[in-house]
Design an enzyme around this catalytic site. Sequence first.
Site, short mmCIF file in Angstrom:
data_model
loop_
_atom_site.label_atom_id
_atom_site.label_comp_id
_atom_site.label_asym_id
_atom_site.label_seq_id
_atom_site.Cartn_x
_atom_site.Cartn_y
_atom_site.Cartn_z
N THR A 46 0.81 -1.21 0.00
CA THR A 46 0.00 0.00 0.00
C THR A 46 0.85 1.26 0.00
O THR A 46 0.47 2.27 -0.59
CB THR A 46 -0.95 0.00 1.22
N TYR A 60 -8.00 0.75 -3.80
CA TYR A 60 -6.87 1.31 -4.53
C TYR A 60 -6.05 0.16 -5.13
O TYR A 60 -6.30 -1.03 -4.87
CB TYR A 60 -6.00 2.16 -3.61
N THR A 126 1.02 -4.28 4.23
CA THR A 126 0.70 -4.53 5.63
C THR A 126 0.08 -5.90 5.90
O THR A 126 0.15 -6.40 7.02
CB THR A 126 -0.26 -3.45 6.16
N ASP A 127 -0.50 -6.52 4.89
CA ASP A 127 -1.23 -7.78 5.14
C ASP A 127 -0.34 -8.87 5.71
O ASP A 127 -0.80 -9.68 6.53
CB ASP A 127 -1.91 -8.26 3.86
#
Length: 363
Positions: A46, A60, A126-127
């Site tokens: 991201t 996004y 971030t996942d």
Amino acid sequence: MSKLRIANLSPHLSHFFLALAALLFVLTGAHAQTRPNVMILATGGTIAGTGATSTTTVGYTAAKIGVDQLIAAVPELAKVANVKGEQVFQIASESMTNEHWLTLGKRVNALLAQSDVDGIVITHGTDTTEETAYFLNLVVKSRKPVVLVGAMRPSTALSADGPINLYNAVAIAGSRDAVGKGVLVAFNDQIHFARDVSKTNTSTPDAFKTPELGLAGYIQGGKPFFYRTTARKHTVDTEFDIANLNALPQVDIVYGYANMSPVALDAFIAAGAKGIIHAGVGNGSLAARVKPALIAARKKGTFIVRASRVGQGILARNGEANDDELDFVAADTLNPQKARILLMLALTKTNNTAEIQRMFYTY
């Protein structure tokens, strides 16, 4: 002052200004040399994402901006470090694989072995940040700082959190206070240890937390402040070496729930799983319909680690199951996704269940 103007001055003044210019040049160069050298390894996520509008914070596209653009967007980085960038991957982190981890780990070790690299920042989606961080925490062979960072909002969003997160991460990676702390995760002005941190929210900038054990510290004004250390061994003190590894053993996670059946477990075993993390309910309880399949799998050679889906607390050995009798392993405080990483690495070293249990209590 130009050479022409200096030439028009008296010889004494000309010599003075030339000497002053030389001194300023030396001081500027010396200042640059005193700043730490930090390498930014970009993997996508991201922090490198873009949205259709400035208010697009969901829906996004991740992994669009390259490392050079990330660095250029934060000119303040030059105040805290001499920064260079390298694009290792350009993916959304849900697509991170074991092969990506091995490639990244080897590159990190190669760079940290260089005398002109003082620390590394890894930009990451971030996942799976917590998983990559823990993997590196076990395989990095240096005391130099390694800091993972990302963003919960894409680079095009109003109040995008990526730039300040990146600035903070570079400041931490270049700090002597971060040496020997293991792999760190920097988000939202906070510093977390790789072993303990988890993503706890789907979308807010404060998504990363260490709920029970507490964060490692804060960063303020470009300076990290540490308030605790981790008691578990990491980096140079681990027994894991990936230098000659090209693959990791297959380990899968079976999630516990009411009315659970052994279908998923049986499928993983049939697909060649060398280990299974059972993310059980509560304290790693085993459903009556699934327990026989787990026992049978272990007897056939598949390693079973009991973990919990709860997210906090110690998984008690010989608590909800007789692990000694069944030859199972207890995950201690590791969540299922991190238990998977440790079991994969453990299986590159041993097939002894007692040794694997020791590793779970060590790392």
